[in-house]
Structure formats: structure tokens, C-alpha cells
Design an enzyme around this catalytic site. Structure first.
Site, PDB file in Angstrom:
ATOM      1  CG  ASP A   1      -2.345   0.090   0.932  1.00  0.00           C
ATOM      2  OD1 ASP A   1      -2.764   1.135   0.417  1.00  0.00           O
ATOM      3  OD2 ASP A   1      -3.053  -0.901   1.196  1.00  0.00           O
TER       4      ASP A   1
ATOM      5  CG  ASP B   1      -5.000   4.802   0.807  1.00  0.00           C
ATOM      6  OD1 ASP B   1      -5.878   3.930   0.920  1.00  0.00           O
ATOM      7  OD2 ASP B   1      -4.995   5.864   1.461  1.00  0.00           O
TER       8      ASP B   1
ATOM      9  CD  GLU C   1      -9.115   3.321  -2.146  1.00  0.00           C
ATOM     10  OE1 GLU C   1     -10.011   2.856  -1.446  1.00  0.00           O
ATOM     11  OE2 GLU C   1      -8.323   4.183  -1.736  1.00  0.00           O
TER      12      GLU C   1
ATOM     13  CG  HIS D   1      -8.875  -2.566   4.037  1.00  0.00           C
ATOM     14  ND1 HIS D   1      -8.637  -2.555   2.670  1.00  0.00           N
ATOM     15  CD2 HIS D   1      -8.582  -1.315   4.469  1.00  0.00           C
ATOM     16  CE1 HIS D   1      -8.225  -1.352   2.306  1.00  0.00           C
ATOM     17  NE2 HIS D   1      -8.173  -0.585   3.382  1.00  0.00           N
ATOM     18  CG  ASP D   2     -11.554   0.622   3.106  1.00  0.00           C
ATOM     19  OD1 ASP D   2     -11.070   0.545   4.245  1.00  0.00           O
ATOM     20  OD2 ASP D   2     -10.983   1.188   2.154  1.00  0.00           O
TER      21      ASP D   2
HETATM   22  O1  TEU Z   1      -9.846   4.317   1.449  1.00  0.00           O
HETATM   23  C1  TEU Z   1     -10.160   5.403   0.664  1.00  0.00           C
HETATM   24  C2  TEU Z   1     -11.586   5.699   0.687  1.00  0.00           C
HETATM   25  O2  TEU Z   1     -12.402   5.059   1.286  1.00  0.00           O
HETATM   26  C3  TEU Z   1     -11.991   6.888  -0.060  1.00  0.00           C
HETATM   27  O3  TEU Z   1     -10.898   7.432  -0.657  1.00  0.00           O
HETATM   28  C4  TEU Z   1     -12.972   6.546  -1.087  1.00  0.00           C
HETATM   29  O4  TEU Z   1     -12.391   6.831  -2.310  1.00  0.00           O
HETATM   30  C5  TEU Z   1     -14.179   7.358  -0.858  1.00  0.00           C
HETATM   31  O5  TEU Z   1     -14.928   6.737   0.155  1.00  0.00           O
HETATM   32  C6  TEU Z   1     -14.952   7.526  -2.137  1.00  0.00           C
HETATM   33  O6  TEU Z   1     -16.091   8.277  -1.981  1.00  0.00           O
HETATM   34  C7  TEU Z   1      -8.508   4.166   1.724  1.00  0.00           C
HETATM   35  C8  TEU Z   1      -8.238   2.957   2.580  1.00  0.00           C
HETATM   36  O7  TEU Z   1      -8.611   1.810   1.876  1.00  0.00           O
HETATM   37  C9  TEU Z   1      -8.938   3.115   3.893  1.00  0.00           C
HETATM   38  O8  TEU Z   1      -8.798   1.972   4.716  1.00  0.00           O
HETATM   39  C10 TEU Z   1      -8.356   4.320   4.583  1.00  0.00           C
HETATM   40  O9  TEU Z   1      -9.063   4.597   5.762  1.00  0.00           O
HETATM   41  C11 TEU Z   1      -8.396   5.554   3.681  1.00  0.00           C
HETATM   42  O10 TEU Z   1      -7.960   5.301   2.363  1.00  0.00           O
HETATM   43  C12 TEU Z   1      -7.480   6.601   4.235  1.00  0.00           C
HETATM   44  O11 TEU Z   1      -6.155   6.220   4.048  1.00  0.00           O
END
Ligand code: TEU
Ligand code: CA
Length: 564
Positions: free
Chosen positions: A98, A199, A256, A334-335
């Protein structure tokens, strides 16, 4: 463009904190991953994506980094990581890690300096603005709830954080900061890793006019994510990154970018764009959110999934990216909640059938599968009865902004958390039926899902009909059948509310994938042109039935036919 290793790869995503604890402190670690590499490889996985393991105060479980060059003591040492790289390469597997570019921890030395005074070198590494007559510079809402601005008394300015207060956003307009980040990226690549999952990259560019935006009725801030997501300027940043760093290495990069449209996606990862190789977007994960955001952000809302929406979402990417860019295929990470509870059926009667159905419908599509730890054994959401059992900062801000402000009841919020919380995916990996699911010998950092007695790796490995072996079979088929990797996708019955059906065609091969997405029995009329006497079954989750113009599909039935 075909034939790249990452197009034929199967990725397995590891959340290190919850995967395997090797030294019994209740926290998963790098040596725990090493212990399980043979398990992962025999599933047919060829590459790992490991979530952040850097030094961090763990406000957001490691996405808040305080030193990019150090491994968190929770997870081990640099030597452990080098060993992981070696062990993977010996097994002909690869590793992507990551790369968190949007923010650092507020405990990172850059931010500590930045806060000290308005005129120090690091001030401009972050986004500082003056208030608006005692109010924050804008009314924008953070992804984790509350304002994106945090007031700092010492210098009488606000800093921006689109995630938690402990995650100040970096200022990507600052050249020195970019140079420091590029050096950090090279440093990791020189250690032999095979690429990055980048990320939250869609947020590197913000609207520096910071306009106030309309606030929905009943809410305090404006969820105007477009002010800091997928803005065109972000592509200049990524192109520079490719030029300065990525293009000098034989690696894969996966960005992402939540909320990226098809056009955005092709901009981020089109074959000729010199940006990323693939993109992770979430359209298909959010089809059961509603517009009832009167007192919670959208992600905590819920409505029943309408299957044609899911077909439209996945098919749109399948069709539009053909010959232009390469897809990622994933259900969870994980989200996200566990897909089996989210779009499947986690009751005892239908767990296995629906999990196999979900795997069938997605992993025969065009793109690279990214499966998430525990998905292959059928792990489900967890239904903790106390908020204090949760560990995610996002749950705490939700609670703070609703229950503690008397805007919603505890029961209401707990129900939303059960459906949506990221902790659903973060409970310890269930290895066996011993205490703490064989994850650790001591009480883990987050409680184990009580269903580990039934749902665990050991049971899966002891039962030839298990989900694990079904996944193994899918990946074997993909590996042996170019049509499933490169074949063209075509959707059928797009408006049918129950059936998901498509073909994959490559040279003179054609395959037909049919699933019943729900629990009721369905009579299906298969289009004549697809029915063929010689068709045979490649994989199915029931005792198979011959292809016919009339099929009677059982609950969650999934069948893949070879039509030639
Ligand atoms: O997640 C990113 C994220 O959830 C947002 O950027 C997403 O694009 C948004 O909800 C869209 O509307 C990443 C990781 O996967 C997450 O675990 C972290 O908490 C987050 O970034 C911050 O680093
Ligand atoms: Ca440990």
C-alpha cells in the site's frame, strides 16, 4: 494489449493486523503472513497485496503513517519484510504494498514541523488556511464525519483532513514534498517489491477556492466530495509519478479511486495514459445505499439491492474498458462489509451456495481478481452488540456525530454499523475451531467472529465440497482457459430481476455463465442462440443440469457451460 503478468494474476489481499499472529501479542504480523504462504499459494493465488505495515499511531489502523521507512513494531521488522519478499519470489509469487500519498499521520515529523510555525520549510507540505470569521475555511464534510478542517491554536489556522483529524492531507502542489515522496517510492521499489496499490489517489487534487456548498437538511456539513475527488488535475500528478518513478521499474500499479466514472477510469488506467495499470472503484459495492442522508452520511444508509443495477454497474466496466484498459474484479476489501452478508446470504442454509454463486458471477469476468482474506472460506459480517467492541475510527466519528449529539438512537446506529462497518472485514482470520480461531493464543486486538467454530480454514480444507476448493477450482480454470482472461464479455437478460447471465467469447471458444442471484426457485428461458446440444458444464454449485432452453434454477444456483 494482452499477456502482462498482472492480467493473468490472482491477487490475495491481506490485512496484516487480522491475518495471523506469530508471536502471541494479539496482533497479526509479517511473520504470520510468511507462515501461511503455502496455504495462500495452494488456492491458486499468484500475488499478494498487503495493507499498510508502516510505523503508525494506528488511528486508522496504519493508513496514518508516521514513518514511511519503518515497519510498525506491531508487525515486525524490515528484515521480516525482506524475508516475506524472498519467500514470495521463491514461490514465484509477487508482492504489492500500500502506498499512502494523500496524507500522513499528524505524528509524522513533517507535520510536527509544519505545525510549529507559519514560516518553516514544512508548513506548505500540508494544506493550511485561515478561518472565515471564526468559522472553518469551508463547510466540507470529511469521509469519516465532521468537518474536513481542524483548528490549530498556535498558528491560528486550520489544516485540512478529508479522513480523520489525525490524518492531515498533504499538499501535492508542493514540489519538495513530491520529491520526498518519489524518493520514498523508489526506496521501496529498490527493495524488490513488485508494485503498489495506491491509496485514495483520487484525492490528491483539491479545489483550492474552498467554496461553501449546500448542506443537506438536518446535517451540519456538506458531503461535497467532488471538491476533492477525481478532479482533472490529479492526472498531472500521476503522470509525473509514472515518469519519475514507476516507468523505471517492471512493476504493477493499482490506483484506488472511489467514485471514478468510466471516463475517469480510462483516464487513470487506460493503456496509453502512462498512469496506472489498473484501478479500484466502488460503483458495484454501493448499490444498496439510499439517498436518505438526513442524519448520517450516505455510506451508512441502506436499501434492498436491485439486481439490474448490479448488472449494469459491472457490465459497464466490462464493456467500456475492452481494448482500452484492464479491470479489477473484487467483491470486498478491508473497507467493505463481507460480501457474503452484503450481497449473499449468510444464514446457515444458504451460506455456502450463495458464496459460490458470488464467486462464479464475478471471477469469470474480464479482469484481475483481487480476493480478500477470509472470502475464500466464507467469512461473514460480525454483529457485535456493543459499540465498544468496534475498533474503527469511522464508527467512533459516526457515534460522536449522531448518538452523542442526540440525533439518532444507539440501536439505530448499531444496526447501520452491523450492515456497513469496515470492522466486518477486519475481525481475525478464522484458521480453526480452537480459542481465538487459531489466529493467536491470546485475546486479539478485535474480537473474533463467534461463528469461527463452523467457518474456518481447517473445516474448509477437510471438506472437498467447501468454498475453498471451489475458489481453487475457479482459479485453476482461469489459468487454463485464456477465454476467461481475455474473452469478450456480453450480458444477457439485463432487466431480469433475478438472473445474472453473460458469455465470454475468445477466438472460437464461448462460455455461458448463469446464476440465480437469490433464494427463490426460478424458471429461466435461455435464448435459443445459446443453446447447443454439446454444451457441457465447467463448474457449478449443485449437481449440474444439462443446458436447455428451459432451466429451473434452484436457490443461488450457479453454472458455467462451455458452448463449443
Ligand atoms: O480508502 C479510501 C476511501 O475510502 C476513499 O478514498 C474513497 O475513495 C471514498 O470513500 C470515495 O467516496 C482508503 C483505505 O482503503 C482506507 O482503509 C483508509 O481509511 C483511507 O484510504 C485513508 O487512508
Ligand atoms: Ca503479533
Amino acid at each position: 494489449m494482452i499477456g502482462k503478468w498482472w492480467q493473468e494474476a490472482v491477487f490475495y489481499q491481506i490485512y496484516p493486523r487480522s491475518f495471523k499472529d506469530s508471536n502471541d501479542d494479539g496482533i497479526g504480523d509479517i511473520r504470520g503472513i510468511i507462515e501461511k504462504l503455502d496455504y495462500i499459494k495452494s488456492l491458486g493465488v499468484t500475488a499478494l497485496w498487503v495493507c499498510p505495515f508502516y510505523q503508525s499511531p494506528m488511528d486508522d489502523q496504519g493508513y496514518d503513517i508516521s514513518d514511511f521507512y519503518k515497519i510498525s513494531k506491531d508487525y515486525g521488522s524490515l528484515e521480516d519484510l525482506f524475508q516475506l519478499i524472498n519467500e514470495l519470489h521463491e514461490r514465484k509469487m509477487r508482492l504489492i504494498i500500500d502506498l499512502v500519498l494523500n496524507h500522513t499521520s499528524d505524528e509524522h515529523p513533517w507535520f510536527i514541523e509544519s505545525k510549529r510555525s507559519k514560516d518553516n520549510k514544512y508548513r506548505d507540505y500540508y494544506i493550511w488556511q485561515q478561518g472565515n470569521n471564526g468559522k472553518p475555511p469551508s463547510n466540507w464534510e470529511s469521509f469519516f464525519g465532521g468537518s474536513v478542517w481542524e483548528y490549530d491554536k498556535k498558528t491560528d489556522e486550520y489544516y485540512m483532513h478529508i479522513f480523520s483529524q489525525k490524518m492531515p492531507d498533504l499538499n501535492w502542489n508542493n514540489k519538495e514534498m513530491r520529491r520526498d515522496m518519489f524518493n520514498m517510492m523508489k526506496w521501496w521499489l529498490d527493495k524488490g517489491i513488485d508494485g503498489f496499490r495506491v491509496d485514495a489517489v483520487s484525492h490528491l487534487n483539491k479545489n483550492w477556492d474552498f467554496p461553501n456548498r449546500p448542506i443537506p437538511k438536518g446535517r451540519e456539513y456538506s458531503p461535497c466530495y467532488d471538491e476533492f475527488s477525481n478532479r482533472l488535475g490529479v492526472h498531472e500528478r500521476i503522470k509525473e509519478m509514472t515518469e519519475e518513478v514507476f516507468s523505471n521499474y517492471d512493476i504493477v500499479t493499482v490506483g484506488e479511486a472511489g467514485g471514478a466514472s468510466i471516463v475517469d477510469t480510462i483516464n487513470y488506467c487506460g493503456y496509453h495514459r502512462n498512469e496506472f495499470n489498473m484501478l479500484i472503484t466502488f460503483d458495484h459495492c454501493w448499490l444498496d445505499v439510499s439517498d436518505d442522508i438526513t442524519y448520517v452520511p450516505e455510506k451508512w444508509t441502506y436499501k434492498k439491492l436491485h439486481l439490474p443495477d448490479l448488472k449494469k454497474s459491472l457490465s459497464k466496466y466490462q464493456v467500456s474498458l475492452y481494448n482500452k484498459a484492464w479491470n479489477t474484479l473484487f467483491w470486498s476489501n478491508h473497507d467493505q462489509p463481507r460480501v457474503l452478508s452484503h450481497y449473499g446470504n449468510d444464514s446457515d442454509a444458504f451460506r455456502l451456495l450463495s458464496a459460490k454463486m458470488l464467486a462464479t458471477v464475478l471471477y469469470f469476468m474480464r479482469g484481475t481478481p483481487f480476493i480478500y482474506q477470509g472470502e475464500e472460506i466464507g467469512m461473514t459480517n460480525v454483529y457485535f452488540s456493543n459499540i465498544s467492541d468496534y475498533r474503527d475510527v469511522e464508527v467512533f466519528t459516526l457515534y460522536r456525530e449522531t448518538v452523542l449529539k442526540n440525533i439518532a438512537s444507539k440501536e439505530d446506529i448499531l444496526d447501520r454499523v452491523h450492515k456497513r462497518s469496515r470492522d466486518n472485514a477486519r475481525t481475525p482470520m478464522q484458521w480453526d475451531d480452537t480459542a481465538y480461531a487459531g489466529f493467536s493464543k491470546v485475546k486479539p486486538w478485535i474480537k473474533v467472529n463467534p461463528n469461527y467454530i463452523d467457518i474456518n480454514v481447517k473445516n474448509n480444507l477437510n471438506n472437498m465440497d467447501s468454498l475453498y476448493y471451489y475458489y481453487q477450482k475457479i482459479f485453476k480454470i482461469r489459468q487454463d482457459t485464456k477465454a476467461f482472461i481475455y474473452g469478450k464479455y456480453a450480458l444477457y437478460l439485463e432487466d431480469d430481476p433475478n438472473i445474472f447471465m453473460y458469455t465470454r467469447t475468445y477466438k472460437n471458444e464461448c462460455y455461458l455463465i448463469i446464476v440465480n442471484f437469490f433464494k427463490h426457485y426460478i424458471h429461466l428461458q435461455v435464448p435459443n442462440q445459446l443453446v447447443n446440444e454439446n454444451a457441457f458444464i465447467i463448474i457449478s454449485n449443485y449437481e449440474g443440469q444439462r443446458l436447455n432452453t428451459k432451466l429451473y434454477l434452484r436457490p443461488y444456483e450457479a453454472i458455467v457451460y462451455c458452448l463449443n
